[in-house]
Motif scaffolding. Sequence first.
Motif, mmCIF file in Angstrom:
data_model
loop_
_atom_site.group_PDB
_atom_site.id
_atom_site.type_symbol
_atom_site.label_atom_id
_atom_site.label_comp_id
_atom_site.label_asym_id
_atom_site.label_seq_id
_atom_site.Cartn_x
_atom_site.Cartn_y
_atom_site.Cartn_z
ATOM 1 N N ASP A 91 0.994 -1.209 0.151
ATOM 2 C CA ASP A 91 0.072 -0.003 -0.001
ATOM 3 C C ASP A 91 0.859 1.228 -0.123
ATOM 4 O OD1 ASP A 91 0.760 0.509 2.676
ATOM 5 O OD2 ASP A 91 -1.048 -0.231 3.549
ATOM 6 N N GLU A 92 0.139 2.209 0.180
ATOM 7 C CA GLU A 92 0.796 3.732 0.202
ATOM 8 C C GLU A 92 1.840 3.859 1.187
ATOM 9 O OE1 GLU A 92 -2.630 3.712 0.990
ATOM 10 O OE2 GLU A 92 -2.766 3.133 -1.307
ATOM 11 N N ARG A 95 -0.350 -6.087 2.173
ATOM 12 C CA ARG A 95 -1.502 -6.591 2.508
ATOM 13 C C ARG A 95 -1.996 -7.363 1.235
ATOM 14 N NH1 ARG A 95 -5.304 -1.360 0.208
ATOM 15 N NH2 ARG A 95 -4.436 -1.689 -1.796
#
Length: 130
Positions: A33-34, A39
Amino acid sequence: LSDVIPQLEVFASSEGVLTFSALMSLGLMTETDEMGQVRSHQQARHAIKRLSMTKSARKEPEALAYAIGLLKVPAFGVLRSIYDEAADERERLASVWASAQLRDARLGRFFELALLDSDLSVQCAAVSVL
């Protein structure tokens, strides 16, 4: 990885020899993710959610349960039917393990039922959750 998801979904729904492997491959997909955290791959989650309703994926209940658990797909109804219709302890164990990955307190009664399972490994999986 996103490019292979549609092909894996085709393999998983083909009712062929690749269904088990395709389900497990989808279940193991991750993305970052950012914030740099690993994930579950979101496209793979959606694919497993769709596949969980198909006849072909239901013919591979062990792989389907593990994929649901690995990706934390909220599909307890599917996992419960896998447990109830299991041909052997491996399928029941996969269902209990996957249900535990959902981390849903409402599943307590299900784990209590699994404590009474005839197989020790299924009982141990239920104990580890409770």
